[in-house]
Enzyme design. Sequence first.
Site, PDB file in Angstrom:
ATOM      1  N   ASP A 338      -8.514  34.080  12.902  1.00 29.75           N
ATOM      2  CA  ASP A 338      -9.307  35.143  13.517  1.00 29.75           C
ATOM      3  C   ASP A 338      -9.281  36.387  12.599  1.00 29.75           C
ATOM      4  OD1 ASP A 338      -6.568  35.192  14.094  1.00 29.75           O
ATOM      5  OD2 ASP A 338      -6.848  36.208  16.006  1.00 29.75           O
ATOM      6  N   GLU A 535       2.710  39.156   6.073  1.00 29.38           N
ATOM      7  CA  GLU A 535       2.093  38.008   6.754  1.00 29.38           C
ATOM      8  C   GLU A 535       1.036  37.328   5.900  1.00 29.38           C
ATOM      9  OE1 GLU A 535      -0.370  38.632  10.130  1.00 29.38           O
ATOM     10  OE2 GLU A 535      -1.287  40.449   9.346  1.00 29.38           O
TER      11      GLU A 535
END
Length: 585
Positions: A338, A535
């Site tokens: 996403d 991340e």
Amino acid sequence: MAKTTPMAKPSVGLLTLQVLVFCALTGSLASAGSIGHVTPRSDLCDSEVYCQGELLKTIQLGEVFKDGKTFVDHYQVNDPSVTVANFRKLMAETGGKPNKDQLTQYVKENFAQENEVIDWSPPDWQENPEFLQRVQDPVFRKWAKDLNDVWKIISRKVAPSVAEHPERHSIISVDNGFIVPGGRFQEFYYWDSYWVMEGLLLTGMKNTSRGILENFLSMVTRFGFIPNGGRVYYLMRSQPPLLIPMVDLYLTHTGDMQFLRDNIGTLEKELGYFLSQKTVDVTKNGKTYKMARYIVSSNGPRPESYREDYELAKNINDEAEKRRFYEDLKAAAESGWDFSSRWYISENGTRGSLSNIATRNIIPVELNAFLQRNARMLAQFHTTLGNPTKAKYYKDIATSYQQAIDDVLWSESEGVWLDFDLRNSQHRNYFFPTNVAPLYTQSFDSSKAQIYGQRAAAYLTRNGILDYMGGTPASLFPTGEQWDLPNAWPPLQSIIVQALRNSNEESAEKLAKELAIRWLRANHKGYSQSGQMFEKYDALNPGKFGGGGEYVVQEGFGWTNGVVYEFLNSYPNATPDDNVHMNNN
């Protein structure tokens, strides 16, 4: 709102869902095709505070917080009835148009954020796990030891007070401690946890890993599936189905067959959820196949990104079309990607925008490969446990999905597997790391392993992947979305490297090593410069954190550290630079 204490009774709707899943699994063992497509069920969360309604809409559109997740991660200081009553009073006093200061004051009086998720020290953490001695290079060994210390920093437990008043919280109460990704993500996440668990098990934390599995198994028991993450507003969607491989990882490191025996039924339920809720008939060359796609039945914006979704949809006038748009946004979130141009269908292929999102109309390679592997693993588990009838049942499902992967997704011209566009009945011939996912899950004819490996290596080389020194990018399209160029994500590096290794083909194994070492060096460079693990990273600039998306880059970071351990385990002789001799390993 759904009750979240371990002893809470499931709602009638939840019981119905569990019965449907059970029936899907046990109704007919004769045919893999007996599990058919059903309409995806709707949200399990009806909270006026955290999931839907005027209160949520008003606070989020009022921009009380820059990041919408901040609000829905607050807990209520009173019962929801009081929270809602106070909101209605505010609306009455302001003629339904409170300003930002009034909304901020309302939140301050009715919500709090401290001490809901508390720090936790895993009892099985080791200062010098045996794994570190396998890492030959002293610089990388020191780095691996530093990352081992990070486990303590990102370990959490849900505070006992949450179970006393679960209706006041968005956090879902679970019994055991867990690892959070880091940064703004202070709850557990589903697919992140696979790579986290790889790292935990390599560093000897078997009990922590078992506790995480027990938390996930409790989710399946309570809700019928594992939500995207550990918040009630995630109950509208799941994430890539990696529970069964997580259990397989745990068994590989522990041999705990009693754990498998105790939980095999719950693993079946989780697979049953995907096979009953996420499948669709796909016809190609006159033959029909049962295949999976990411699809969500849930109206309205994502609660944690309400304002962003609302703004994207505000020019859609048709209500049915607006609902479809919101659902496709959520389905993309369910995929883990996403957002990405991967989910766009437009006249220009992926060169559109989020307004072109059509997640439900795309059959993703990796989802079908994951499900094929899950069915295959369940067959193996049942064989081990002495259940031949169940073993055959899941073997038949695995065979059915393997046939679909071969016939629908394989591209002979490209030499890899490609997502399939349901709307236009054609392959989506764009580069994504997941195009080699069936090699990663070993969802292929083993007699052709070396052919597949050679062709995958040639495909990656042909698409210029060796040009990216900072990691393999999520796509080759620079859209500004975080799952596109230039961002390189840890799980995608894992999928590509292990896919190539699984082929046992020389050129593929050589490329796997090159990509893994590049990733280790880029991550280490970033860590040396900032003292942080991120991340995602910038494929064009080794060690630099990635950008794009709806929030600033996050530090920590659970799955990043797990992939570092995975690669150091695969290549223990890796070194920080080419000036140090590195043996093949």
